[in-house]
Design a protein around this motif. Structure first.
Motif, PDB file in Angstrom:
ATOM      1  N   PHE A 145      52.177  24.882 108.622  1.00  0.00           N
ATOM      2  CA  PHE A 145      52.748  23.604 108.202  1.00  0.00           C
ATOM      3  C   PHE A 145      54.250  23.573 108.466  1.00  0.00           C
ATOM      4  O   PHE A 145      54.782  22.574 108.955  1.00  0.00           O
ATOM      5  N   GLU A 146      54.936  24.685 108.171  1.00  0.00           N
ATOM      6  CA  GLU A 146      56.378  24.733 108.407  1.00  0.00           C
ATOM      7  C   GLU A 146      56.697  24.634 109.900  1.00  0.00           C
ATOM      8  O   GLU A 146      57.611  23.915 110.301  1.00  0.00           O
ATOM      9  N   GLU A 147      55.938  25.376 110.725  1.00  0.00           N
ATOM     10  CA  GLU A 147      56.148  25.295 112.179  1.00  0.00           C
ATOM     11  C   GLU A 147      55.870  23.880 112.672  1.00  0.00           C
ATOM     12  O   GLU A 147      56.629  23.332 113.474  1.00  0.00           O
ATOM     13  N   TRP A 148      54.775  23.281 112.201  1.00  0.00           N
ATOM     14  CA  TRP A 148      54.398  21.937 112.601  1.00  0.00           C
ATOM     15  C   TRP A 148      55.480  20.940 112.182  1.00  0.00           C
ATOM     16  O   TRP A 148      55.818  20.030 112.935  1.00  0.00           O
ATOM     17  N   SER A 149      56.059  21.138 110.993  1.00  0.00           N
ATOM     18  CA  SER A 149      57.118  20.248 110.513  1.00  0.00           C
ATOM     19  C   SER A 149      58.361  20.336 111.385  1.00  0.00           C
ATOM     20  O   SER A 149      59.034  19.340 111.612  1.00  0.00           O
ATOM     21  N   VAL A 150      58.639  21.545 111.874  1.00  0.00           N
ATOM     22  CA  VAL A 150      59.852  21.751 112.668  1.00  0.00           C
ATOM     23  C   VAL A 150      59.675  21.282 114.113  1.00  0.00           C
ATOM     24  O   VAL A 150      60.477  20.509 114.628  1.00  0.00           O
ATOM     25  N   VAL A 151      58.606  21.734 114.773  1.00  0.00           N
ATOM     26  CA  VAL A 151      58.458  21.445 116.199  1.00  0.00           C
ATOM     27  C   VAL A 151      57.634  20.205 116.481  1.00  0.00           C
ATOM     28  O   VAL A 151      57.687  19.664 117.587  1.00  0.00           O
ATOM     29  N   GLY A 152      56.852  19.736 115.528  1.00  0.00           N
ATOM     30  CA  GLY A 152      56.034  18.543 115.730  1.00  0.00           C
ATOM     31  C   GLY A 152      54.687  18.876 116.339  1.00  0.00           C
ATOM     32  O   GLY A 152      54.433  19.980 116.806  1.00  0.00           O
ATOM     33  N   SER A 153      53.817  17.884 116.322  1.00  0.00           N
ATOM     34  CA  SER A 153      52.442  18.107 116.780  1.00  0.00           C
ATOM     35  C   SER A 153      52.309  18.072 118.294  1.00  0.00           C
ATOM     36  O   SER A 153      51.295  18.504 118.838  1.00  0.00           O
TER      37      SER A 153
ATOM     38  N   SER B  10      40.781  11.915  97.336  1.00  0.00           N
ATOM     39  CA  SER B  10      41.868  12.897  97.283  1.00  0.00           C
ATOM     40  C   SER B  10      42.796  12.762  98.489  1.00  0.00           C
ATOM     41  O   SER B  10      43.968  13.096  98.397  1.00  0.00           O
ATOM     42  N   ASP B  11      42.284  12.301  99.632  1.00  0.00           N
ATOM     43  CA  ASP B  11      43.136  12.114 100.812  1.00  0.00           C
ATOM     44  C   ASP B  11      44.189  11.041 100.586  1.00  0.00           C
ATOM     45  O   ASP B  11      45.295  11.128 101.093  1.00  0.00           O
ATOM     46  N   GLN B  12      43.849  10.010  99.807  1.00  0.00           N
ATOM     47  CA  GLN B  12      44.801   8.933  99.557  1.00  0.00           C
ATOM     48  C   GLN B  12      45.908   9.386  98.623  1.00  0.00           C
ATOM     49  O   GLN B  12      46.990   8.815  98.626  1.00  0.00           O
ATOM     50  N   GLU B  13      45.666  10.410  97.830  1.00  0.00           N
ATOM     51  CA  GLU B  13      46.664  10.908  96.901  1.00  0.00           C
ATOM     52  C   GLU B  13      47.638  11.882  97.561  1.00  0.00           C
ATOM     53  O   GLU B  13      48.678  12.176  97.006  1.00  0.00           O
ATOM     54  N   LEU B  14      47.315  12.396  98.734  1.00  0.00           N
ATOM     55  CA  LEU B  14      48.161  13.364  99.422  1.00  0.00           C
ATOM     56  C   LEU B  14      49.367  12.677 100.043  1.00  0.00           C
ATOM     57  O   LEU B  14      49.315  11.504 100.417  1.00  0.00           O
ATOM     58  N   HIS B  15      50.426  13.437 100.183  1.00  0.00           N
ATOM     59  CA  HIS B  15      51.630  12.961 100.863  1.00  0.00           C
ATOM     60  C   HIS B  15      51.263  12.642 102.318  1.00  0.00           C
ATOM     61  O   HIS B  15      50.453  13.337 102.927  1.00  0.00           O
ATOM     62  N   PRO B  16      51.860  11.607 102.899  1.00  0.00           N
ATOM     63  CA  PRO B  16      51.516  11.240 104.287  1.00  0.00           C
ATOM     64  C   PRO B  16      51.674  12.386 105.284  1.00  0.00           C
ATOM     65  O   PRO B  16      50.870  12.521 106.204  1.00  0.00           O
ATOM     66  N   SER B  17      52.690  13.226 105.099  1.00  0.00           N
ATOM     67  CA  SER B  17      52.869  14.339 106.046  1.00  0.00           C
ATOM     68  C   SER B  17      51.725  15.347 105.922  1.00  0.00           C
ATOM     69  O   SER B  17      51.303  15.935 106.912  1.00  0.00           O
ATOM     70  N   VAL B  18      51.206  15.537 104.719  1.00  0.00           N
ATOM     71  CA  VAL B  18      50.078  16.452 104.522  1.00  0.00           C
ATOM     72  C   VAL B  18      48.824  15.868 105.169  1.00  0.00           C
ATOM     73  O   VAL B  18      48.053  16.588 105.803  1.00  0.00           O
ATOM     74  N   GLN B  19      48.657  14.554 105.048  1.00  0.00           N
ATOM     75  CA  GLN B  19      47.516  13.905 105.703  1.00  0.00           C
ATOM     76  C   GLN B  19      47.602  14.057 107.221  1.00  0.00           C
ATOM     77  O   GLN B  19      46.601  14.344 107.886  1.00  0.00           O
ATOM     78  N   GLU B  20      48.803  13.880 107.760  1.00  0.00           N
ATOM     79  CA  GLU B  20      49.003  14.060 109.210  1.00  0.00           C
ATOM     80  C   GLU B  20      48.690  15.493 109.611  1.00  0.00           C
ATOM     81  O   GLU B  20      48.078  15.741 110.658  1.00  0.00           O
ATOM     82  N   PHE B  21      49.112  16.447 108.804  1.00  0.00           N
ATOM     83  CA  PHE B  21      48.860  17.848 109.110  1.00  0.00           C
ATOM     84  C   PHE B  21      47.366  18.152 109.084  1.00  0.00           C
ATOM     85  O   PHE B  21      46.870  18.905 109.923  1.00  0.00           O
ATOM     86  N   LYS B  22      46.649  17.572 108.150  1.00  0.00           N
ATOM     87  CA  LYS B  22      45.198  17.766 108.098  1.00  0.00           C
ATOM     88  C   LYS B  22      44.546  17.253 109.378  1.00  0.00           C
ATOM     89  O   LYS B  22      43.660  17.907 109.944  1.00  0.00           O
ATOM     90  N   GLN B  23      44.975  16.093 109.842  1.00  0.00           N
ATOM     91  CA  GLN B  23      44.442  15.551 111.102  1.00  0.00           C
ATOM     92  C   GLN B  23      44.792  16.473 112.272  1.00  0.00           C
ATOM     93  O   GLN B  23      43.972  16.708 113.152  1.00  0.00           O
ATOM     94  N   PHE B  24      46.014  16.971 112.268  1.00  0.00           N
ATOM     95  CA  PHE B  24      46.451  17.893 113.311  1.00  0.00           C
ATOM     96  C   PHE B  24      45.568  19.142 113.319  1.00  0.00           C
ATOM     97  O   PHE B  24      45.146  19.605 114.383  1.00  0.00           O
ATOM     98  N   MET B  25      45.280  19.683 112.145  1.00  0.00           N
ATOM     99  CA  MET B  25      44.434  20.878 112.061  1.00  0.00           C
ATOM    100  C   MET B  25      43.019  20.589 112.562  1.00  0.00           C
ATOM    101  O   MET B  25      42.400  21.447 113.184  1.00  0.00           O
ATOM    102  N   LYS B  26      42.511  19.393 112.303  1.00  0.00           N
ATOM    103  CA  LYS B  26      41.183  19.031 112.792  1.00  0.00           C
ATOM    104  C   LYS B  26      41.162  18.960 114.321  1.00  0.00           C
ATOM    105  O   LYS B  26      40.153  19.274 114.944  1.00  0.00           O
ATOM    106  N   GLN B  27      42.263  18.569 114.917  1.00  0.00           N
ATOM    107  CA  GLN B  27      42.361  18.489 116.379  1.00  0.00           C
ATOM    108  C   GLN B  27      42.594  19.858 117.008  1.00  0.00           C
ATOM    109  O   GLN B  27      42.434  20.018 118.211  1.00  0.00           O
TER     110      GLN B  27
END
Length: 142
Positions: free
Chosen positions: A39-47, A3-20
């Motif tokens: 997710f919206e805040e992360w998209s705007v300001v970055g990780s 299921s991770d491979q089917e997700l949009h790359p930005s969603v995958q990045e966000f999942k990694q960010f949440m794990k950190q």
């Protein structure tokens, strides 16, 4: 295919960010934030933005959780104000200016028609006022 491979790359990045940033997960579980908001805040300001540094830590550390809970309780009024501001910003983002202009134009036209109908039922001595083309938002007093 996972299921991770089917997700949009930005969603995958966000999942990694949440794990950190496991304390963000506690914020979501506590109900003070939603994943969509994060997710919206992360998209705007970055990780790499400094606002995320307070959320790096271990989920199992009870003292950090207590600290987050205390911050949550202490800043309830500021969160309600920021939530309101967030809602307003969300509305502005979703607002289509062309649609708004079209609706205002239609409203103005409706008001002009209502004024014309009202004028047609007025006394004949008021016909001089009918000849004047006033702005539809101006109301006359007789």
């Amino acid at each position: 295919m996972s299921s991770d491979q089917e997700l949009h790359p930005s969603v995958q990045e966000f999942k990694q960010f949440m794990k950190q940033h496991p304390l963000l997960i506690q914020e979501v579980k506590g109900g003070s934030k939603t994943l969509q908001e994060l997710f919206e805040e992360w998209s705007v300001v970055g990780s790499e933005h400094e606002q995320w540094s307070q959320y790096i830590g271990s989920q199992s550390t009870e003292s950090k959780q207590t600290e987050v809970d205390n911050k949550s309780k202490d800043s309830k009024t500021s969160k309600s104000a920021s939530d309101t501001l967030g809602q307003i910003i969300g509305l502005v983002k979703r607002m289509n200016v062309d649609d708004l202009q079209q609706h205002l134009t239609q409203f103005s036209s409706v008001l002009a028609n209502v004024q014309n109908v009202i004028q047609s039922f007025q006394k004949p001595s008021n016909h001089t006022n009918q000849n004047q083309q006033d702005h539809p938002f101006s109301f006359r007093r007789d």
